[in-house]
Design an enzyme around this catalytic site. Structure first.
Site, short mmCIF file in Angstrom:
data_model
loop_
_atom_site.label_atom_id
_atom_site.label_comp_id
_atom_site.label_asym_id
_atom_site.label_seq_id
_atom_site.Cartn_x
_atom_site.Cartn_y
_atom_site.Cartn_z
N LYS A 108 -7.10 43.23 -4.01
CA LYS A 108 -6.14 44.03 -4.58
C LYS A 108 -6.58 44.93 -5.90
O LYS A 108 -7.49 44.08 -6.60
CB LYS A 108 -4.78 43.25 -4.87
N GLY A 144 2.28 40.57 -1.09
CA GLY A 144 3.50 39.57 -1.45
C GLY A 144 3.18 38.42 -2.27
O GLY A 144 2.15 38.25 -2.68
N ALA A 148 -2.49 31.10 -4.29
CA ALA A 148 -3.64 30.74 -3.35
C ALA A 148 -3.41 29.12 -3.18
O ALA A 148 -3.26 28.40 -2.18
CB ALA A 148 -4.68 30.86 -4.03
N LYS A 199 1.47 45.07 -10.31
CA LYS A 199 2.12 43.91 -10.93
C LYS A 199 1.51 43.10 -12.05
O LYS A 199 2.27 42.52 -12.85
CB LYS A 199 2.62 42.96 -9.54
N ASN A 267 -1.90 36.89 -16.48
CA ASN A 267 -1.40 38.10 -16.94
C ASN A 267 -0.01 37.85 -18.02
O ASN A 267 -0.22 38.43 -19.00
CB ASN A 267 -1.14 39.13 -15.92
N GLU A 295 -6.46 40.55 -15.27
CA GLU A 295 -6.71 41.55 -14.16
C GLU A 295 -5.78 42.90 -14.72
O GLU A 295 -6.09 43.85 -14.66
CB GLU A 295 -6.28 41.20 -12.87
N1 LIG Z 1 -4.92 33.94 -6.17
C1 LIG Z 1 -4.15 34.48 -5.60
O1 LIG Z 1 -3.03 33.72 -5.41
C2 LIG Z 1 -4.13 36.01 -4.87
C3 LIG Z 1 -3.11 36.20 -4.01
C4 LIG Z 1 -2.97 37.63 -3.59
C5 LIG Z 1 -4.03 38.44 -3.93
N2 LIG Z 1 -5.09 37.86 -4.34
C6 LIG Z 1 -6.19 38.86 -4.67
O2 LIG Z 1 -7.55 38.36 -3.85
C7 LIG Z 1 -8.64 38.96 -4.54
C8 LIG Z 1 -9.51 37.56 -4.75
O3 LIG Z 1 -8.94 36.88 -5.60
P1 LIG Z 1 -9.18 35.24 -5.71
O4 LIG Z 1 -8.01 34.68 -6.59
O5 LIG Z 1 -9.48 34.64 -4.44
O6 LIG Z 1 -10.36 35.34 -6.71
P2 LIG Z 1 -11.54 34.26 -6.83
O7 LIG Z 1 -12.02 34.45 -8.12
O8 LIG Z 1 -11.18 32.86 -6.46
O9 LIG Z 1 -12.63 34.83 -5.71
C9 LIG Z 1 -13.34 36.12 -5.88
C10 LIG Z 1 -14.14 36.21 -4.60
O10 LIG Z 1 -14.76 37.66 -4.78
C11 LIG Z 1 -16.21 37.56 -4.77
N3 LIG Z 1 -16.47 38.50 -5.91
C12 LIG Z 1 -16.35 38.44 -7.25
N4 LIG Z 1 -16.86 39.35 -7.76
C13 LIG Z 1 -17.75 40.10 -7.07
C14 LIG Z 1 -18.75 40.89 -6.94
N5 LIG Z 1 -19.31 41.52 -8.05
N6 LIG Z 1 -19.48 41.56 -5.61
C15 LIG Z 1 -18.98 40.75 -4.57
N7 LIG Z 1 -18.19 39.75 -4.54
C16 LIG Z 1 -17.40 39.31 -5.48
C17 LIG Z 1 -16.56 36.21 -5.00
O11 LIG Z 1 -17.63 35.90 -4.64
C18 LIG Z 1 -15.19 35.58 -4.17
O12 LIG Z 1 -15.42 35.45 -2.93
C19 LIG Z 1 -8.07 39.62 -5.56
O13 LIG Z 1 -8.34 41.00 -5.41
C20 LIG Z 1 -6.89 39.26 -6.06
O14 LIG Z 1 -5.95 40.10 -6.62
C21 LIG Z 1 -5.29 36.78 -4.94
#
Ligand SMILES: NC(=O)c1ccc[n+]([C@@H]2O[C@H](COP(=O)([O-])OP(=O)(O)OC[C@H]3O[C@@H](n4cnc5c(N)ncnc54)[C@H](O)[C@@H]3O)[C@@H](O)[C@H]2O)c1
Length: 347
Positions: A108, A144, A148, A199, A267, A295
């Protein structure tokens, strides 16, 4: 048994494997070159270092050099890396996605295209595919309120899958739902993506209200509630301005996600610091020292620029602009700034 491949073994990528395993899919999890230690933990059956929950048993893991194997014959793929990692991972994956039924997107945020325009991530994927001459399967925005750690633990979770191909979103919602993972299908890709990108910025304003209350001992619940409602109103106006459905922010993607983000996320915690009187840069440095990525900080100016492109300026989005100004360090009285942005004008 259909096959689901998740790209990115971070918190959310790993968490999303759980409902698909429970729903009976073959699930593969590919780690980027940054994820070897995460894959190590998963393969050892240890709790995932980011979410402190063990990955669902039965996931097949793949290292960064095994992308082709991870994608071979997959039915559905989900990109679950950060917005920063999305362009590179998309480019790498595009050579291996012929025959996919759907390309889902958990990542996102905003993307700046080569002309300097701010775009949502599905448009980033479309632009990258166009440039490579690759035709894409239908995209599905996954949004939504999904923390995680709770999703990975199989706690009750409601999510939304939005695609321009509504029938596809409905089919996936049937095939991937479980007793604890409910999926509301939608045809509003733009609305779901934009709510998710905005958000984090609005959650900072909720944190500011909490921080003001903590600093003074005088609760600012009314301010926080007014900021919440104003945030949803602004999301709705901006979603409509770029062709989404104005009601989308009033559902899981907006109200739901802002609620969960404003409860405990990084945030919101950053906003609390601002409400307690820390400077934007000082608070950010402290958050970075604690390895807490905020973020909403980089997203704020991108959101303002995105809104400007859509013709929605401060008169329409006063809270978005107030938060962006606060983060730039141009505001001495954050209480007055947030209050002015969320109070209905005198008739
Ligand atoms: N954590 C949540 O509850 C949640 C919920 C909904 C959406 N998201 C979205 O999911 C996405 C991942 O979030 P997360 O919490 O899993 O983060 P995280 O930091 O746990 O994981 C990040 C992932 O992105 C990869 N990554 C990071 N920088 C990179 C780069 N420069 N090049 C290639 N790969 C790269 C990492 O290797 C890893 O696989 C984000 O966009 C976040 O907004 C997260």
């Amino acid at each position: 048994m259909p096959t689901f491949t998740v790209l990115g073994a971070g918190a959310m990528g790993t968490a999303l494997c759980k409902p698909f395993i429970d729903a009976g899919w073959e699930v593969r999890l590919w780690g980027t070159w940054l994820d070897d230690h995460l894959i190590d933990a998963i393969e050892a059956g240890q709790p995932h270092p980011r979410i402190k929950v063990a990955a669902a048993p039965g996931i097949r893991t793949f290292r960064s050099g095994q992308l082709a194997e991870a994608l071979e014959g997959a039915d559905v793929v989900d990109i679950a890396v950060t917005s920063e990692g999305l362009p590179r991972v998309t480019e790498m994956a595009l050579d291996h996605i012929a025959g996919l039924r759907a390309l889902c997107l958990t990542a996102k945020g905003f993307w700046t295209d080569p002309e300097g325009r701010i775009r949502l991530l599905p448009d980033a994927i479309r632009a990258i595919a166009d440039q490579k001459g690759v035709s894409l399967p239908p995209l599905v925005a996954v949004g939504g309120p999904v923390k995680a750690n709770e999703c990975a633990a199989g706690e009750v979770t409601a999510t939304t899958y939005a695609s321009r191909d509504l029938a596809l979103a409905e089919t996936l919602a049937r095939e991937a739902a479980t007793d604890t993972y409910g999926i509301r299908p939608s045809d509003d890709e733009t609305g779901v993506e934009l709510c998710a990108a905005l958000k984090n910025v609005y959650a900072i304003s909720l944190g500011i209200a909490d921080g003001l209350g903590e600093a003074t001992g005088v609760p600012r619940h009314n301010l926080k509630a007014a900021a919440f409602a104003q945030a949803i109103r602004e999301m709705s106006l901006l979603v409509a301005a770029v062709g989404g459905h104005s009601e989308t922010p009033y559902g899981l993607a907006g109200v739901g996600d802002l609620e969960v983000t404003g409860l405990s996320g990084r945030n919101k915690l950053y906003g609390v610091r601002l409400g307690k009187g820390e400077t934007p840069d000082g608070a950010l440095a402290e958050m970075n020292r604690l390895e807490q990525t905020v973020e909403g900080y980089p997203a704020a100016p991108l959101a303002v620029a995105f809104a400007h492109q859509a013709g929605a300026d401060e008169g329409t989005l006063p809270l978005l602009h107030a938060v962006a100004r606060i983060l730039q360090g141009g505001v001495d009285d954050v209480y007055a700034a947030v209050a002015a942005a969320v109070k209905p004008a005198r008739p």
